[in-house]
Design an enzyme around this catalytic site. Structure first.
Site, PDB file in Angstrom:
ATOM      1  N   GLN A 180       0.820  -1.223   0.000  1.00 11.75           N
ATOM      2  CA  GLN A 180       0.000   0.000   0.000  1.00 11.75           C
ATOM      3  C   GLN A 180       0.851   1.269   0.000  1.00 11.75           C
ATOM      4  O   GLN A 180       0.330   2.370  -0.037  1.00 11.75           O
ATOM      5  CB  GLN A 180      -0.916   0.011   1.225  1.00 11.75           C
ATOM      6  CG  GLN A 180      -1.905  -1.144   1.262  1.00 11.75           C
ATOM      7  CD  GLN A 180      -2.606  -1.268   2.609  1.00 11.75           C
ATOM      8  OE1 GLN A 180      -2.321  -0.547   3.566  1.00 11.75           O
ATOM      9  NE2 GLN A 180      -3.539  -2.208   2.700  1.00 11.75           N
ATOM     10  N   HIS A 244      -0.473  -0.186   5.728  1.00 11.90           N
ATOM     11  CA  HIS A 244      -0.634   0.856   6.764  1.00 11.90           C
ATOM     12  C   HIS A 244       0.535   1.850   6.825  1.00 11.90           C
ATOM     13  O   HIS A 244       1.268   1.903   7.810  1.00 11.90           O
ATOM     14  CB  HIS A 244      -0.883   0.219   8.144  1.00 11.90           C
ATOM     15  CG  HIS A 244      -1.974  -0.805   8.125  1.00 11.90           C
ATOM     16  ND1 HIS A 244      -2.194  -1.680   9.156  1.00 11.90           N
ATOM     17  CD2 HIS A 244      -2.909  -1.092   7.185  1.00 11.90           C
ATOM     18  CE1 HIS A 244      -3.212  -2.476   8.847  1.00 11.90           C
ATOM     19  NE2 HIS A 244      -3.659  -2.138   7.655  1.00 11.90           N
ATOM     20  N   GLU A 336     -12.697   4.639  11.466  1.00 11.19           N
ATOM     21  CA  GLU A 336     -13.017   5.674  12.456  1.00 11.19           C
ATOM     22  C   GLU A 336     -12.813   7.086  11.932  1.00 11.19           C
ATOM     23  O   GLU A 336     -11.948   7.327  11.101  1.00 11.19           O
ATOM     24  CB  GLU A 336     -12.095   5.519  13.682  1.00 11.19           C
ATOM     25  CG  GLU A 336     -12.244   4.204  14.399  1.00 11.19           C
ATOM     26  CD  GLU A 336     -11.344   4.094  15.640  1.00 11.19           C
ATOM     27  OE1 GLU A 336     -10.450   4.957  15.802  1.00 11.19           O
ATOM     28  OE2 GLU A 336     -11.551   3.156  16.418  1.00 11.19           O
ATOM     29  N   TYR A 346      -5.508   6.726  20.968  1.00 13.10           N
ATOM     30  CA  TYR A 346      -6.719   6.381  20.218  1.00 13.10           C
ATOM     31  C   TYR A 346      -7.015   4.877  20.230  1.00 13.10           C
ATOM     32  O   TYR A 346      -7.908   4.414  19.528  1.00 13.10           O
ATOM     33  CB  TYR A 346      -6.655   7.019  18.821  1.00 13.10           C
ATOM     34  CG  TYR A 346      -6.836   8.509  19.000  1.00 13.10           C
ATOM     35  CD1 TYR A 346      -8.088   9.091  18.980  1.00 13.10           C
ATOM     36  CD2 TYR A 346      -5.748   9.308  19.370  1.00 13.10           C
ATOM     37  CE1 TYR A 346      -8.272  10.436  19.258  1.00 13.10           C
ATOM     38  CE2 TYR A 346      -5.913  10.663  19.668  1.00 13.10           C
ATOM     39  CZ  TYR A 346      -7.184  11.214  19.611  1.00 13.10           C
ATOM     40  OH  TYR A 346      -7.366  12.535  19.928  1.00 13.10           O
ATOM     41  N   TYR A 357     -10.075  -8.777   9.135  1.00 16.94           N
ATOM     42  CA  TYR A 357     -10.677  -8.739   7.808  1.00 16.94           C
ATOM     43  C   TYR A 357     -11.169 -10.095   7.334  1.00 16.94           C
ATOM     44  O   TYR A 357     -12.106 -10.195   6.540  1.00 16.94           O
ATOM     45  CB  TYR A 357      -9.757  -8.053   6.787  1.00 16.94           C
ATOM     46  CG  TYR A 357     -10.253  -6.657   6.584  1.00 16.94           C
ATOM     47  CD1 TYR A 357     -11.293  -6.413   5.692  1.00 16.94           C
ATOM     48  CD2 TYR A 357      -9.799  -5.608   7.356  1.00 16.94           C
ATOM     49  CE1 TYR A 357     -11.837  -5.163   5.560  1.00 16.94           C
ATOM     50  CE2 TYR A 357     -10.334  -4.345   7.234  1.00 16.94           C
ATOM     51  CZ  TYR A 357     -11.359  -4.128   6.331  1.00 16.94           C
ATOM     52  OH  TYR A 357     -11.910  -2.893   6.223  1.00 16.94           O
TER      53      TYR A 357
END
Ligand code: HEC
Length: 464
Positions: A180, A244, A336, A346, A357
């Site tokens: 990614q 990520h 979120e 958080y 997933y």
């Protein structure tokens, strides 16, 4: 200090989840009475939006855990773990949301027709049709040009007439296109017209060792020049994970805010001596502000602004009150929107509204003291990507609403914020492509950067 040592205690708390998928759990234990498609049987429908014992997370969890012996509903806490029950709650909520969404009209633009939404009708126009490959982010320059990143590592320019220059900018830093990660964010310094600074967020390193870094430079005659490093994590933090990476930029009062995702390091998001799963605040020249929240915490990275993040891919500041908002890719059912504040945790991966997933249980806890709650979370996940406030003149009734992009859901949501809380949401664009970035242009149009098809489209108001 307090935050830093507390986090070590959490390591074991999510390790016990079993590996059966939520859909398998459901068919084995629940389908006989609630129906294979959750539509009901001896037990009622779980997807009709009607909840005899309450619709909240806690209430549905309680219904499953405690059952109702008199009515023939088993107390599942005797047979299933808390994580499994939590995964079933998410599974039910996903199916319920899908069933409800099927009955609703979605604003799918078609050709030159008007698309209707609650407050404004618009036309979708193609701004860049061809020539881009995996565009990731768009930035507007004060001279009318636009910059677009392509994930594989090219920085492209669109001239003031809207023409995509076939030649990419030469000499940008070497980008590692891995999973990614690649060339991601681009933004112009707020004082670009005087200082010429452009900032890039990209993945640096090799396939087996890479991490998100930030540089700034200037563009002269198609070339990237005068480069300076703004943030370059220590090499020891590089990882081979393909997921990520973050990242997005916000400039405010001389500071630069940006996140890096946790690179599937999960608990690393809780560790303050590590840049993964963190939001950062630096001076816009890369220096560390001396009033950052962990500046005096032994062992902590002083550049950290907040922590416990999974993969933030939207970041924007509300010009009205300086509040910082981020959208973050959660696990399945756990995307979120967060209000980002200095020093706060958080919660990832200790608390989450999602499951893995593949449908296996993740955590049972959605809340914990000392950890922030999201302003909103999305079940099913929309795969949040790109975030901006609408601040243009063309859609006055959308003024100061958040525009939230969704990759998997192929949508743009309009989210109304009042007093730093979400008061309503509406899907305003659906099914024209995976939304990678969304931004208010200086001309007031809404620019949407799409992947498959790789295009940039504009939402323009309906003219009389
Ligand atoms: C033997 C039949 C049976 C099985 C198996 C069963 N249920 Fe139920 N369930 C019921 C009945 C009957 C009710 C209605 C109870 C009542 O009216 O209070 C119910 C109620 C519920 C409710 C509350 C619904 C509401 O409107 O508030 C939930 C949630 C639920 N079940 C989930 C599950 C899940 C998840 C499983 C599998 C782990 C499961 N059930 C397995 C029979 C069953």
């Amino acid at each position: 200090m307090r935050y830093f040592y507390l986090c070590i205690l959490f390591v074991t708390s999510f390790a016990h989840a079993k590996n059966e998928h939520a859909d398998a759990l459901y068919s084995t234990h629940c389908a006989a009475c609630h129906g294979a498609e959750l539509g009901g049987g001896v037990g009622g429908s779980l997807i009709d939006g009607i909840w005899k014992h309450g619709a909240s997370n806690d209430e549905i969890t309680r219904s499953i855990a405690k059952g109702n012996a008199q009515m023939g509903m088993v107390a599942w806490e005797e047979k299933l773990s808390a994580e499994e029950i939590r995964a079933l709650v998410i599974y039910i909520q996903e199916n319920e949301a899908k069933a409800i969404a099927q009955k609703q009209q979605v604003p799918v633009p078609k050709g030159n027709e008007l698309t209707r939404t609650q407050l404004h009708d618009y036309r979708l126009e193609i701004f860049v049709d061809k020539g881009l490959v995996n565009p990731w982010a768009i930035a507007f320059l004060s001279d009318g040009r636009k910059l677009v990143t392509e994930k594989a590592g090219q920085l492209r320019i669109i001239d003031a007439n809207g023409e995509l220059d076939p030649k990419p900018i030469t000499g940008i830093p070497k980008v590692m296109d891995h999973g990614q990660g690649g060339l991601m964010e681009v933004a112009a310094h707020p004082d670009f017209s005087n200082n010429g600074w452009i900032y890039l967020g990209f993945n640096e390193g090799t396939d087996s060792k890479c991490i998100t870094a930030v540089v700034r430079g200037k563009i002269k005659d198609h070339a990237w020049v005068d480069q300076e490093w703004i943030y370059r994590p220590d090499r020891k933090f590089r990882s081979d994970s393909g997921v990520h990476f973050g990242t997005r930029f916000v400039f405010h009062e001389g500071y630069l805010y940006f996140p890096i995702g946790e690179r599937s390091g999960m608990m690393e998001a809780q560790q303050l001596d590590n840049p993964k799963g963190k939001m950062f605040r630096l001076h816009d020249d890369g220096r560390i502000p001396q009033d950052n929240p962990f500046i005096n915490t032994p062992g902590a990275l002083a550049e950290i602004w907040s922590y416990g993040h999974r993969n933030p891919q939207g970041l924007v500041m509300d010009a009205r009150d300086g509040a910082l908002y981020s959208t973050e890719h959660g696990p399945r059912g756990g995307d979120e929107l967060n209000l980002i504040q200095a020093g706060k945790n958080y919660g990832w991966p200790v608390i989450s509204y999602g499951m893995n997933y593949d449908g296996t249980p993740l955590v049972s806890m959605t809340e914990k003291e000392g950890m922030e709650q999201p302003l909103v979370y999305w079940v099913p996940s929309i795969a949040v990507c790109g975030l901006d406030f609408y601040t243009g003149d063309l859609f006055p009734k959308w003024q100061n609403d958040l525009l939230v992009g969704g990759l998997a859901s192929q949508e743009v949501r309009r989210v109304r914020i009042e007093n730093q809380k979400v008061v309503s949401q509406e899907i305003i664009l659906k099914n024209v492509g995976r939304v990678r970035d969304v931004a208010t242009g200086p001309d007031g149009k809404i620019y949407v950067v799409l992947n498959s098809p790789d295009q940039i489209v504009q939402m323009v108001p309906a003219s009389e």
